[in-house]
Every structure is written in structure tokens, then in C-alpha cells.
Design an enzyme around this catalytic site. Sequence first.
Site, PDB file in Angstrom:
ATOM      1  N   SER A 153      40.471  49.435  38.631  1.00 30.60           N
ATOM      2  CA  SER A 153      41.089  48.041  38.590  1.00 30.60           C
ATOM      3  C   SER A 153      40.769  47.027  37.692  1.00 30.60           C
ATOM      4  O   SER A 153      41.361  46.257  37.271  1.00 30.60           O
ATOM      5  CB  SER A 153      41.000  47.613  39.973  1.00 30.60           C
ATOM      6  OG  SER A 153      41.977  48.289  40.736  1.00 30.60           O
ATOM      7  N   HIS A 197      40.209  40.430  44.767  1.00 32.26           N
ATOM      8  CA  HIS A 197      40.704  41.437  43.620  1.00 32.26           C
ATOM      9  C   HIS A 197      41.583  40.938  42.551  1.00 32.26           C
ATOM     10  O   HIS A 197      41.449  41.178  41.315  1.00 32.26           O
ATOM     11  CB  HIS A 197      41.684  42.679  44.479  1.00 32.26           C
ATOM     12  CG  HIS A 197      41.910  43.848  43.682  1.00 32.26           C
ATOM     13  ND1 HIS A 197      42.888  44.096  42.730  1.00 32.26           N
ATOM     14  CD2 HIS A 197      41.260  45.075  43.414  1.00 32.26           C
ATOM     15  CE1 HIS A 197      42.878  45.093  42.231  1.00 32.26           C
ATOM     16  NE2 HIS A 197      41.908  45.696  42.718  1.00 32.26           N
ATOM     17  N   ASP A 205      49.277  42.009  41.108  1.00 32.10           N
ATOM     18  CA  ASP A 205      48.088  41.987  41.959  1.00 32.10           C
ATOM     19  C   ASP A 205      47.983  41.351  43.395  1.00 32.10           C
ATOM     20  O   ASP A 205      49.336  41.223  43.860  1.00 32.10           O
ATOM     21  CB  ASP A 205      46.912  41.814  41.105  1.00 32.10           C
ATOM     22  CG  ASP A 205      45.613  42.588  41.441  1.00 32.10           C
ATOM     23  OD1 ASP A 205      44.997  42.510  42.720  1.00 32.10           O
ATOM     24  OD2 ASP A 205      45.085  43.427  40.456  1.00 32.10           O
TER      25      ASP A 205
END
Length: 861
Positions: free
Chosen positions: A580, A208, A146
Amino acid sequence: MFIGKLLQQAVKINKILFIAGLILINSLSGFAQTDNFRFRKLLAEQPGIPAAFAVANSGNLDALLADKQISVKQVTREWIYIQAKPSWIKEAMDSKRIKSFYLEFSMPKALNDSTLVKHFVKPVHQGLGGLQTPFKGKDVIVAFVDQGLDYNHPDFKDANGNTRVLYYWDHTLPVAANTPQPYGYGQLWTAADIQGGTCGSMEESSAHGTSVAGAGVSNGLANGQETGMAPEAKIIIIETNFNLPNWTMTVADACDFVFKKADELGLPAVVNLSVGTYLGSHDATDPAAVLMDNLLDEKNGRIIVCAAGNSGSWGKYHVHGEVNADTSFVWVQPNPGSQLGPNTVYLDLWTDLSDAGWSYSWAANLSSGSFEERAELIYRAANTGVGSTIKDTLWNGSNRIATLEIYPEIVGPNLHLEFYFTNVDSTAYLYAFKTKGLGNYDAWSGSAAIALNDMLSTGLPSAGVYPNIQYYNMPDTLQTIVSSWNCSPKVVTVGNIRNRWSHIDNNGNTYLPNPPNYTAVGQLTPASSKGPTRTGHIKPDVVACGDISLSAGPFWLLNDPGFNSAISNDGLHVRNGGTSMASPVVAGIAALYLEKCSEGNYQSFLDAVHSTAFTDMFTGTVPNNAYGYGKIHALNLMLQSNFTNTLTADSPFCPGDSAISTASIPGYSIQWMNGDTTWNSALTASGDVYFAAYDQNGCVSYSDTLTVVAYSAPPAPVIYVSGTLLSTDPYPNLQWYENGVAIPGATGTSYTITLPSSSFFTVSRTSTDGCEVFSQPYNPSLGIDELTNQIHVYPNPTRDKLTIDASVPLTDIQVVDVQGRMVKSVADSKHEISISELENGTYYLIIHTDVQYFQVKIVKN
């Protein structure tokens, strides 16, 4: 449990309020409910936003089913569950079409517990619901490819403040001394670097990676909330670099790195991929996907989980073309804001080589009015110019409309064609990709949502205006999943359902998507990408909670008041969503599975996911290419690998007795409390007896615990031979046996045999506790020779076969029990004997040669 009690109390309170409300309704029509301050606020702020309501079932079901303004989702004896706008509720109450409705009074808190509850993870963490012990991902690695991690967040530290991160490989950093090999890029940091403050990487420009990792493995130590699916898992972080060439292969490298580190540590591992690319073959035949498949096939204890993608609401940017003798076509629209340049056109096409028996052309049509075709290129066979660049130009007379570059190549079993209009001189045209011949293809235009191109799916001319429209290949929203690994049948692909309706942000305000997201809690979000793969494989495999989830956030964001509207009111967690966030939910559950089933693999996990996923009014019939096989159910998934086992052991016991294990599945293995791995374990002392059983996937099942008491017993007697006289030491309670049968009256210290004899003789002594112990058997027709290096018997103990390595010829093999009874004989020179049919216990293997025999003690388990 606390939340459950609150819910029960709320139900009781609401029932009381509802009964009281009915009295008012009967006398004052619908005024009481619609004038409620909560409803007034809802009506004033969101009058046209559909929400979930339940209305009293008063015989009005047919009327509600016929009302096109609402949708009826479920019906019970008391309630009709509908999706309706608050304005509709007000009007229906005023017109008395409904008698009452249910509206909660709630003060929501930001909790990942909503995901834990919705996917039945809490009982797995608690060891309830039929599980023998809690599972939290202990001794399992969960890796995240990620955008990095803020490892300083308390959710990624243990109770002693030590980091849970084993390794952090940063692909964005230049080559240095700590660049991992054989990869040759990025820099690698260890747990010691992180703990010592010398790690040079951190998620600094995104939240994220941190939030995704939190959904999977947060332990909730920051504030006791937002616990992830596998709170005790070990963590590996790979910070990806989207700018690297052949980026998908760097992701495959990351998987390789993770599994190698897991092998070094002797641990199973899960890799979560909440990253991907929307263009590609969509059949998992690209290099990255092939490598990942190989890694998964290489060894058990490996699982890869990935996000399906968030392009479901981008529009119809995929087309499947079935090519025949008629000329079929699809129109691609130029995009003034394309990332490839103003007004450019891009199309990514893939077909199996065996399906490429067609030719293609490009044409330019007016984008409105008559849709007249003004220019067309020559038809080229699909495989023309493979490995080279083809350039061409569309002309309308002497006016250039556009220039085109074509990139044909063969990739594995596929023909790949990229079409790129580098110069588009007019936006007044649609660009038609035209085919004829035999075969099929799939093509993606990327969508204007990511600054590429849309295909025309609305505003099409009628056949009267443009007759050839009958041959139009209509674009669709299928095959919008991320390409590469996402399309592998061996990788778990995850779609996204809405986690919660709203939450309180760090400004104290209630967050609700603006413009509001009409998706109900538990429903697939419009953005969740759809399958199938280009080869028709069902994708996604399963769906999980993603949208409006709260998870750990990096401190650079948490400490900036400008982001308060995206931060939970605890100040420690941020809002994120999409597939996600759904993917790490499944990755965390995969870690729970591997904790229980350490030798499980992608297939056993996928089988469990598919067979235990649950359905509801949203999923429809499964499997399908939106919800896959349904919503993941952690508890049922874990229960599927349950099996029963039993433990038997005498108490009190005598030396030489064994505890016996059995299980409800064949081929299981055993680990006793003392480390023994045989099916029966010798009892040696008073104490607790128990074992763990493992099936072929390493799934563990624990026996009960028995407390046993040991009797004392003397050493086994020894037979001394003097001609025909057999004797032993003067012990009390002696008994002589011939071939396992007690000899009447033979209870003295000696016994005289008659020769010749081929019997087996033994003598036993019995302790005051009643434990009988036997000597080794004696056969007078044989000599007594010690085992020498001429004979080797293995495996010993054994469940089935014994192999006998001998440097001399063998003539006969016999098996006798401890009482001297022969239970099996093999009268040939075979060097292998099966004892699977014998009861578990101790035996003696009598191995004959031409001149001597060898006696070997063996154990059948």
C-alpha cells in the site's frame, strides 16, 4: 545535499575509528569491538536477529561461504558483506574467525528522504543528473482510491494555506444533492467545500488513506520532511466503501470519475489503488479490470498504479492443476475460525472455457494416520449446472461429514466455480478436490490469514502411507497478487521492499518490528504478494520502498498519545508499510513522468519502468514474479525520454529572417517563446529566442536561449507595370532580378523588359544595415489577380503538403522563391502539392486556371 555531507563525514570518522580499532584488535584480540557499548546493547537485546554486517576481508572468504549460519551478500577488496546474528559475530570474533566488523553509530531521523534517495527521486526534484529542469508533478492530478484523507494536514496544503485537493468523493455517504452522476452513490465535495469548511468527509477511523497519499504527493510543508514523490501534484480523493456490492466496479467508477475530471481541466492523471481483493480470476477479464483497461486505451495522459498485495506470507493458498487421465487432487483444511462460519471450507476456482475439459469430485480423507478416504461425491463435468446452485453431501455410511454448495458460472472467457462447505460435522477430515480428464485450472482457498482456508502443503503422508499422494497438486505461494486490475498488463503493479530498519517514535523510543522483521533494508518483504497472473504475465512490474515508511497522518490519531508508538518523533507523521505504501511511490513517479511527458500513456510509462528499473544482490535475475523488473529508478526513467534539440538564429538579423529549430527525433512539435508552433519562427524584434520541443508522447525538451539583435529595413518595394516598363519608387540601393539572377547594371528605379517573356522579375532594395528586401515576383505572361474566394490553400504554414481547394479547374501550379526563382512545378490539375524537400522559408504559390492565375504567399516550416 546536507545528508550526503553528513554521510561523507561519517565515513571519514568511521575510517579513523576503524584504523584506531585495528591497533587495539591486533593487541587485544576482538575484545575492543565486541565490548563496545553499542554492540553490547545489540547483543543483549537482539542476539538472535540477523542483521547486516561487514567484516574485514582478510582471506577468510571461503570459510565464510561455507558457514551455513550466515549469508554472504557481497565482497569487495576491503570488506565481506554478510547477514548474521550478533551472537555469531561475538563467537566469530572470540574464535578469531573474523578480525573485525563494522557497526555504525547513528541517530536516525524520520525522513521520507530515504525513499527519495533509494529511488533517485531527489535529483528529479532538483533538475539535476542530466535533466534540464526540476519535475515535481506540477499540473498533474494524482488520485487515491482509499479510506479517505485528513486534508487539514499541512502536507496537503500549498504555501498560502489553500487545499491541494480538487475533489473528495466519499462512497460511504448516502445519496444527497451532491451525489455525482451518473454514478448515483456517495457524495462529492469540491475544493471550495474543503476550503470553506463545509466538506462533510474526513478520514476518521483509519490512517491508511492519509499516509498512502502522503507517500505519493506530500509537499513536506508540515515540517520540511516526509516529502512525497510528486509534491506539486493536484489531488483527488475517493473514499471507498468496502461494503458496497460489486466493490471492484466502484473502484472502476472512481477511475472513470478521475479521468473525466482530468479531461475537464485539460490535465494528465494518475490513479493510485492501494486497495484490492485477493480472490477472483487473476487475469483482468472481470468487469472492473476491463473498464479500467478501456479507460487507459481511450486517451493518453492516463496511468493506473496499484499495490500487488500483502499476502506473500499467508502460506500456500493457491494451486495450479494440470489435469490429465490420472486423478489428481489437493487437500483443503477446514477452519474453525472461518469468516464464513465455524469449520467451513471455501475454494475459488477459475479456468478458461477452452481448458475446462475435465470433471471434478470432492472427497473426505482422515487428516492424520492413514489419510484414508472415507467419503467421495460423484464426478461432474466442470461446466455442469452453469448458472444454478448445486448442493451435495459427503456421507461416511449413514454419518454426514459435510454439506457442499457449488456455484458454477461463466464470466467472460472463463468458467468460474465456487465451492462452499456450509456444514462440516467433523474436523477430523481433509477435503480433497479431485480432477480427471484434460485441461487445467487455478484455485485459491483464501488462507486462514484472512479467516478462510489453507491448503495442505506440509505434513503430507509418504507414498508408503498413502500411495495416491504421487498425484497430489502441491499448493504454492505464486499468484498471490491482488486480482482484477492488478493482473492487467496495462496497470502498473508494485511490490514492497523494506524502506528503513527502524525509526524514533513519539515516545522517544526506537521502533523495531516485534517480532523483528528479518528483512534487510532494500529487500522484498515476505508479505509482498507474488505473480504471475493466471495468464502468465509477469507481476509485479516493479518494486518500491513500502515497509517502515513514515508519512502524513490524520490528526485524530496524531493527537492521541495512545498511538505514540506508531507516530514519528515529529508528532506529525505515522508509520505505515506494505505494498500500500510502495504503490504511491510509483504513482508519484508516474506524475513526474506525466509532467515531463503529458501525452505519455500507460505503455510508454511501463516501457520506461521496465527498461530503467535497477537490480542488486536482492533482486536476482529479472524479470521475476517477486521483484518484477527490479527497483524503480526515477532519474533514469525520466532521462530515458530526453532528446536533444538545436536552435539557430542570425544576430543581427534582417526582417523576414527566421529562427530555426531542430531536434534529434522525428515528428516533434514546437512551442516558441511567442506562442508560434512552426518549425521556424519569424524574427521580429531584438530579444531572447528559445523554444520547447515535444516528442510523440509530449515529452518536453528545452532549447538554449539566444539573444538576437534586429537590423532595421525599409518596406518591400512594389513593381509598377506600364507595357514593357517595370518601375518602382525611387529608393537607393536597388537591384532588378530575372528568375532570381541579378541583372547586371539594373540598379535604377526602372527596367525595360523584352516581350514576349515568361520570366519572373523582382526588385530588391538594401538598407544601410545591409538588409535586402524583395518585391513580389512579376511574370509578364500572366495577369496579376488578387486571391479570391475561388481558391483556398491550407495548411499554411506547412511542413509537407499543401492542399488547394478551387471552385474552378486548375491547369498548372508553380512554386517560386522570394527572388522569383521557380523551384517547383506541377503541370497537371492535382489539388495537392508537397514542398517537404524545400528549405524552410517564404515562397509564392502561382496557381493557374484557363483564364487567370492566383498568387499566394506560403511559408514552409
